[in-house]
Design a protein around this motif. Structure first.
Motif, short mmCIF file in Angstrom:
data_model
loop_
_atom_site.label_atom_id
_atom_site.label_comp_id
_atom_site.label_asym_id
_atom_site.label_seq_id
_atom_site.Cartn_x
_atom_site.Cartn_y
_atom_site.Cartn_z
N ASP A 304 0.90 -1.09 0.01
CA ASP A 304 -0.07 0.01 0.06
C ASP A 304 0.99 1.51 -0.03
O ASP A 304 1.59 1.54 1.06
CB ASP A 304 -0.79 0.01 1.32
CG ASP A 304 -2.02 0.99 1.33
OD1 ASP A 304 -1.78 2.19 0.46
OD2 ASP A 304 -2.84 1.00 2.01
N ARG A 319 -1.47 1.98 -6.58
CA ARG A 319 -1.94 1.79 -5.13
C ARG A 319 -0.65 0.79 -4.51
O ARG A 319 -0.72 0.75 -3.18
CB ARG A 319 -3.07 1.30 -4.94
CG ARG A 319 -4.31 2.17 -5.35
CD ARG A 319 -4.42 3.36 -4.48
NE ARG A 319 -4.87 3.01 -3.02
CZ ARG A 319 -5.87 2.60 -2.69
NH1 ARG A 319 -6.84 2.57 -3.59
NH2 ARG A 319 -6.16 2.31 -1.33
N SER A 340 0.50 -1.15 -9.64
CA SER A 340 -0.86 -1.61 -9.95
C SER A 340 -1.77 -0.58 -9.49
O SER A 340 -1.60 0.01 -8.19
CB SER A 340 -1.16 -3.00 -9.28
OG SER A 340 -2.34 -3.14 -9.32
N ARG A 342 -4.16 -1.28 -7.73
CA ARG A 342 -4.96 -1.90 -6.67
C ARG A 342 -4.23 -2.06 -5.54
O ARG A 342 -3.14 -2.46 -5.89
CB ARG A 342 -5.63 -3.32 -7.26
CG ARG A 342 -6.42 -3.18 -8.23
CD ARG A 342 -7.32 -4.80 -8.51
NE ARG A 342 -6.11 -5.44 -9.29
CZ ARG A 342 -5.53 -6.71 -8.60
NH1 ARG A 342 -5.87 -6.92 -7.38
NH2 ARG A 342 -4.81 -7.24 -9.19
N ALA A 345 -1.76 -5.91 -4.74
CA ALA A 345 -2.06 -6.53 -5.97
C ALA A 345 -1.14 -7.79 -6.22
O ALA A 345 -1.29 -8.52 -6.87
CB ALA A 345 -1.92 -5.46 -7.25
#
Length: 594
Positions: A304, A319, A340, A342, A345
């Protein structure tokens, strides 16, 4: 399915007699003991139920398939309480793998819940042929007729089935053996979902093939390309496999400039222009995740980015990120970064796959560094090709002549003189071709090799002892342009004979020759040719016979070389061996320094 009752195979049980009509009595299948021991138990049971006896496992299975029963009574001392509970309480239904009982025609007689899920939760599997339930399957082997093989051999067989594009099932077929029958009549089919493991293995195979393709940069393939064209060739291959094999769309690759520690961009796709043009250096602080990885050589998984202090903005809307070092022979060549949109990910599997791919990529980058040369004029190219074409036959003639000279009677001076003249003539042919090549190449510069003469004007004669012709070819391509004469020998014995007939400034020998190891080669050169320095090399970094240790104990002091050659380490080892001061390497700048 009838209920299962186990009665120990001991004295007949005692029952309380309750008169009932025969038609009302439950119908029980009894199995599991000899006829003699079964009869008194059956007599007691007949007061309470209708009895049908199954004398063997296949017989009992046939009766179960043909007639509905209210229960099955197993009379066996061989079934443990645990085994009985597994069968009687339905725990087989809870197995994570599909389990089915099949007849000899592969029709399903019984299955657990997991099997029905794998075959299709809305389908009635009883009585259906196994492969009709998996009609879209494709057998991938190793056994393409698993049921037939199991029935014919009486042994378990295993094969892989593909269902659609991304689903894989492992099928194990085990025959139900009964001592009274020559051929099994029933099979147990165990079906396991191995999609994740199979896809992972296929991905590993794809990474291996991608590595072979990345490293397939032979001199003859890139000779007609400019530096920029060679770099673009490698970049297109990297991007292709990053997307198709690793399935990453956003990628950034940077290479370390050894002199400045600057991380020069090689390839960037999907990155913000500001991030793509950002100046980064291989330092653990102040240079983001990329600088940290380049400085430490450790992979970095950023799950993150909003919670990670090292992360610097890269791809739009990113992210999470994953960054892996490009390492070859413990040297950090650069970094490979993917991002990514996400969070979280990337998993550990993605990290491992990218690390494997980066190992292959590091080798390819190193190979390109060794092979990059400036495009010469057409006349110079023709001369280089002529010299390259002459090398193999001329070297073979020299090997054969020194071998022949060693076997001629030393008192036969006339024959020795003829062989010596032939050796001189062969060397004159190559020398003349080399002079023509040098004349035609005069004025042609090569940024890869630099403007500095590493050997201070000396024209060195070097012998390469290696069973692989590619090693000698690579050394000749690198050193020939510096005025060196490179000759090769495919074994230690031929190398010693060559050194006996010809004068060499240096011998470079592999530690694994067909007739001797590196330690023996070093010892025999020290004894027979003490004035010729020896450098040992290896292509795999593993020395099972400890020949390098033994050679060092005998006095080896030079650097050990690794194949494929790195130009700077090769030149350093040669200069150390022949006692020439090593000149400074020419400066490198970004991608053009490749």
């Amino acid at each position: 399915m009838p209920s299962l009752l186990r009665i120990p195979d001991r004295d007949p049980p005692q029952f309380v007699t309750v008169p009932r009509s025969v038609s009302d009595l439950p119908h029980i299948l009894v199995h599991g003991t000899s006829a003699e021991r079964l009869e008194p138990i059956a007599q007691a049971l007949r007061q309470h139920c209708r009895i049908t006896r199954g004398d063997s496992i296949p017989d009992a299975l046939r009766l179960l398939a043909a007639t509905p029963y209210d229960g099955v009574c197993v009379l066996s001392p061989e079934i443990s309480p645990t085994g009985f509970l597994l069968e009687a309480t339905g725990l087989l239904q809870q197995l994570p793998d599909g389990l089915a009982l099949l007849d000899s025609a592969s029709r399903v007689l019984w299955s657990n819940g997991r099997f029905r899920v794998l075959a299709g939760p809305d389908r009635d599997v009883l009585g259906q042929a196994f492969f009709d339930l998996f009609s879209s399957s494709e057998l991938l082997g190793p056994d393409y007729g698993p049921f037939h093989s199991a029935l014919a051999t009486g042994e378990s067989t295993r094969t892989l089935m593909r269902i659609g594009e991304m689903s894989f099932l492992e099928l194990t077929a085990t025959p139900v053996i009964d001592s009274d029958e020559e051929m099994p009549s029933y099979l147990l089919a165990l079906v396991r979902d191995v999609s994740e493991e199979t896809i992972e293995r296929q991905k590993l195979d794809a990474i291996y093939r991608a590595g072979l393709e990345l490293g397939d940069l032979q001199p003859q393939d890139v000779l007609d390309m400019s530096v920029a064209e060679r770099v673009e060739l490698l970049k297109s291959k990297i991007l292709h496999y990053t997307r198709d094999v690793l399935e990453f769309d956003t990628v950034e690759i940077r290479l370390v400039e050894p002199a400045t520690k600057r991380l020069a961009p090689l390839l960037a796709v999907g990155m913000e222009p500001l991030a793509e043009n950002r100046e980064l250096f291989a330092y653990p602080e102040g240079n983001g995740v990329t600088g940290f990885v380049a400085a430490t050589g450790r992979s970095y998984l950023c799950e993150d980015i909003s919670q990670d202090p090292l992360y610097l903005p890269g791809a739009p809307g990113a992210r999470s990120s994953l960054t892996v070092p490009l390492v070859l022979h413990e040297e950090i060549l650069g970094t490979f970064n993917v991002e990514s949109p996400r969070p979280r990910a990337f998993a550990q599997a993605d990290l491992q796959f990218l690390e494997l791919f980066c190992r292959e990529l590091a080798i390819a980058i190193n190979t390109l560094k060794l092979l990059v040369v400036e495009k010469a004029s057409s006349t110079s190219e023709l001369a280089q090709r002529l010299l390259k074409g002459l090398h193999a036959p001329v070297n073979r003639m020299l090997n054969d002549l020194v071998w022949l000279a060693d076997r001629i009677d030393h008192h036969d001076s006339d024959s020795q003189a003829v062989i010596d003249r032939l050796i001189d003539s062969v060397q004159a042919i190559r020398g003349g071709a080399a002079e023509v090549c040098a004349e035609q190449s005069a004025g042609v510069t090569s940024p890869t090799l630099g403007q500095v003469d590493p050997f201070n004007g000396r024209s060195l004669r070097i012998l390469i002892a290696d069973a692989e012709p590619e090693t000698g070819a690579a050394a000749r391509d690198l050193l020939g342009r510096l005025g060196c004469t490179v000759e090769t020998a495919g074994s230690g014995g031929i190398a010693l004979l060559m050194a006996g007939k010809l004068n060499y400034d240096l011998v470079i020998g592999d530690i694994r020759l067909p007739d001797m190891n590196g330690a023996e080669l070093y010892r025999r050169f020290c004894e027979g040719h003490p004035g010729v320095p020896v450098v040992l090399m290896t292509g795999f970094g593993y020395d099972a016979g400890h020949s390098l240790v033994k050679a060092r104990q005998m006095g080896l002091r030079t650097t050990v070389l690794f194949k494929p050659f790195r130009r700077d380490l090769l030149l350093k080892a040669i200069c150390e061996a022949v006692q020439i001061n090593v000149p400074p390497s020419p400066p490198k700048s970004g991608v053009t320094g490749m």
